[in-house]
Enzyme design. Sequence first.
Site, short mmCIF file in Angstrom:
data_model
loop_
_atom_site.label_atom_id
_atom_site.label_comp_id
_atom_site.label_asym_id
_atom_site.label_seq_id
_atom_site.Cartn_x
_atom_site.Cartn_y
_atom_site.Cartn_z
CG HIS A 160 15.09 26.74 84.72
ND1 HIS A 160 16.37 26.69 85.80
CD2 HIS A 160 14.06 27.35 85.49
CE1 HIS A 160 15.14 26.29 86.33
NE2 HIS A 160 14.34 26.20 86.60
CB CYS A 176 10.85 26.38 86.37
SG CYS A 176 10.10 28.68 86.59
#
Length: 205
Positions: A160, A176
């Site tokens: 992301h 992440c």
Amino acid sequence: MRLRLTGLMAVAAAALSITAADAQMRPPAALSNQIVDVPEKPGYVPSPGEEQLDPQLRRQPVFFRNNEPPGTIIIHTNERFLYLVLGPSSALRYGIGVGREGFQWSGLQKVSRKAEWPDWTPPPEMIQRQPYLPRFMAGGPGNPMGAAALYLGQTVYRIHGTNMPDTIGMAVSSGCFRLVNADVQDLYNRVPVGTKVVIRQAPEL
């Protein structure tokens, strides 16, 4: 004699080219020591100047030997780089932020979903560590998820964007992989749902 000299010069030039390409794959100096506990900044909107990365971390085509089909994403956690495979010896490389110590992982996944300006719901483990975080935040420029997200299989992990571009090249996340918004938008536009994602903690020798 002149032909022989010309041939030797060509071989030397080719060797120099390969050496330079191999050097391009090496991570920026001392990245392995940049493991820090950086709190998230929900609501913070970085300036355009803050989004300008160190030259080594900027999106760029590089020499990259691999056996994966074009379109595959390969992440080298310890290098702080994400590679989008273009061919057997080339890739588009992106500088990334990765999970801090204890939150790094490896494996094989697929992009299961894509979203632009996604909402953010911090997991309970993150809220326990950072109680000040909102329980929910709508997507937007100040959202820690950034401009886009690629969801990895059925896991809680994503590739992301970020509203903290200064963390690219560091190990700071909860597992992440984060990119600056311009890069995650570029990647978002290049890969479809179903894309193979290979996560490695160490490069192949």
